[in-house]
Design an enzyme around this catalytic site. Structure first.
Site, PDB file in Angstrom:
ATOM      1  N   HIS A  30       0.821  -1.218   0.000  1.00  0.00           N
ATOM      2  CA  HIS A  30       0.000   0.000   0.000  1.00  0.00           C
ATOM      3  C   HIS A  30       0.848   1.258   0.000  1.00  0.00           C
ATOM      4  CE1 HIS A  30       1.036  -0.621   4.197  1.00  0.00           C
ATOM      5  NE2 HIS A  30       0.737   0.664   4.440  1.00  0.00           N
ATOM      6  N   ASP A  44       0.507   4.813   2.095  1.00  0.00           N
ATOM      7  CA  ASP A  44      -0.268   5.228   3.276  1.00  0.00           C
ATOM      8  C   ASP A  44      -1.315   6.281   2.924  1.00  0.00           C
ATOM      9  OD1 ASP A  44       0.922   3.518   5.102  1.00  0.00           O
ATOM     10  OD2 ASP A  44       2.615   4.882   5.408  1.00  0.00           O
ATOM     11  N   HIS A  83       4.562   0.010  -0.020  1.00  0.00           N
ATOM     12  CA  HIS A  83       5.342  -0.803   0.910  1.00  0.00           C
ATOM     13  C   HIS A  83       4.509  -1.920   1.522  1.00  0.00           C
ATOM     14  CE1 HIS A  83       3.493   2.332   3.371  1.00  0.00           C
ATOM     15  NE2 HIS A  83       3.601   1.516   4.399  1.00  0.00           N
ATOM     16  N   ARG A  96       4.994   5.606  14.119  1.00  0.00           N
ATOM     17  CA  ARG A  96       4.881   6.218  12.781  1.00  0.00           C
ATOM     18  C   ARG A  96       4.194   7.574  12.835  1.00  0.00           C
ATOM     19  NH1 ARG A  96       0.933   3.784   8.350  1.00  0.00           N
ATOM     20  NH2 ARG A  96      -0.214   5.749   8.513  1.00  0.00           N
TER      21      ARG A  96
HETATM   22  C1  AKG Z   1       2.761   1.265   7.649  1.00  0.00           C
HETATM   23  O1  AKG Z   1       3.195   1.950   8.568  1.00  0.00           O
HETATM   24  O2  AKG Z   1       1.976   1.696   6.794  1.00  0.00           O
HETATM   25  C2  AKG Z   1       3.187  -0.108   7.502  1.00  0.00           C
HETATM   26  O3  AKG Z   1       2.872  -0.716   6.530  1.00  0.00           O
HETATM   27  C3  AKG Z   1       4.056  -0.700   8.557  1.00  0.00           C
HETATM   28  C4  AKG Z   1       5.315  -1.203   8.001  1.00  0.00           C
HETATM   29  C5  AKG Z   1       6.083  -2.006   9.025  1.00  0.00           C
HETATM   30  O4  AKG Z   1       5.635  -2.121  10.158  1.00  0.00           O
HETATM   31  O5  AKG Z   1       7.126  -2.524   8.652  1.00  0.00           O
END
Ligand code: AKG
Length: 301
Positions: free
Chosen positions: A120, A122, A275, A290
């Site tokens: 995806h 974000d 990602h 994040r």
């Molecule tokens: C995101 O923060 O959108 C993820 O996909 C997490 C990626 C991760 O935890 O490695």
């Protein structure tokens, strides 16, 4: 007084700046070393970091020792921050920080455990998707927990002509709730979305091929997690086309796999890459923080 002396030193350091290096990674992204994100960047350093971000689409900052507020402050240099719809996973006192974790306390998840289970970009399900995300490693498992990133400019450039013709000028729907329901069905802990949360994530429509607002590069702006259909095509044709686009996007030559080290902070451009969290064994704790920087309305190519 020690406190005021420190302030003067900080001011002097800010004038001098930091002599960091930007080293391109083989497939995608760059690693920045000898930078301390707990210190305020002077304007020249900020511009260098921003240019590296635009040139490489993903930046790895190693060995960062930053507080939640410093994480937020650095993120805000790039734009306003977006608050994730799953507000139950905010870091206490810092709504701008989403906790991504498989850790449970008293049987309750402390964070979004399966964030990134599908490829995806974000917040592509929002009218105004994200410019970039800054993910900071707080606790890493002994194995697993990698994050994969695919270069969507390269995906567009290398897309076979018949697929380019099929999508050029088209728009696609992005929705949070389709895959959410799938993930919820597999999970014992994913909360039911409240009426207010559902209101925040109504489906939106974006161009399939977008132009990056800063670099002018074209991107294939679809992803497995949130893109549900191509507008104007029968559902079966749209499904078939999307499967081909998704498979093309994540060919190994388009992908960088980030193997996390303690205190890494990775900043990626959601307009340039998609990602995937490759997964962590349940019994090995992993915790990440994040922030998400708001972008602009996607431009058609
Ligand atoms: C995101 O923060 O959108 C993820 O996909 C997490 C990626 C991760 O935890 O490695």
């Amino acid at each position: 007084m020690a406190a005021s002396l420190k302030t003067i030193n900080d001011l002097v350091n800010d004038e001098i700046g930091q002599s960091f290096t930007v080293n391109a990674l083989p497939a995608l992204g760059a690693e920045i070393t000898h930078i301390d994100l707990s210190r305020v960047l002077n304007h020249k350093d900020f511009l260098r970091v921003k240019q590296a971000f635009l040139d490489h689409h993903l930046l790895v900052f190693r060995e960062q020792d930053i507080t939640p507020q410093q994480h937020i402050n650095f993120s805000r240099l790039f734009g306003p921050l977006q608050i994730h719809v799953l507000n139950q996973f905010q870091l206490q006192g810092y709504p701008e920080i989403l906790i991504i974790s498989n850790i449970k306390e008293n049987n309750n998840p402390i964070g979004l455990g399966d964030a990134g289970a599908f490829w995806h970009s974000d917040l592509s399900y929002k009218e105004i998707p994200s410019l970039g995300s800054l993910l900071y490693a707080r606790q890493l498992p002994e194995e697993g927990g990698d994050t994969h990133f695919a270069d969507m400019h390269l995906a567009w450039q290398t897309l076979p002509a018949h697929l380019k013709n099929a999508v050029e000028g088209r728009q696609a729907e992005h929705t949070y709730i389709k895959k959410y329901a799938e993930l919820q069905a597999r999970s014992s802990w994913r909360p039911k979305l409240t009426a207010a949360q559902l209101e925040e994530v109504k489906p939106v429509v974006h161009p399939v091929v977008t132009r990056h607002p800063d670099t002018g590069l074209n991107t294939l702006f679809v992803n497995e997690n949130f893109t549900s259909r191509i507008i104007g095509l029968p559902q079966d044709e749209s499904d078939d086309l999307l499967v081909q686009l998704f498979a093309h996007s994540i060919k190994p030559q388009n992908v960088y796999v980030h193997k996390w080290q303690d205190n890494d902070l990775v900043f990626w451009d959601n307009r340039s890459v998609i990602h995937l969290a490759a997964g962590t064994p349940d019994h090995l704790p992993r915790k990440m923080y994040r922030t998400t920087v708001e972008g602009t309305s996607p431009l058609a190519a």
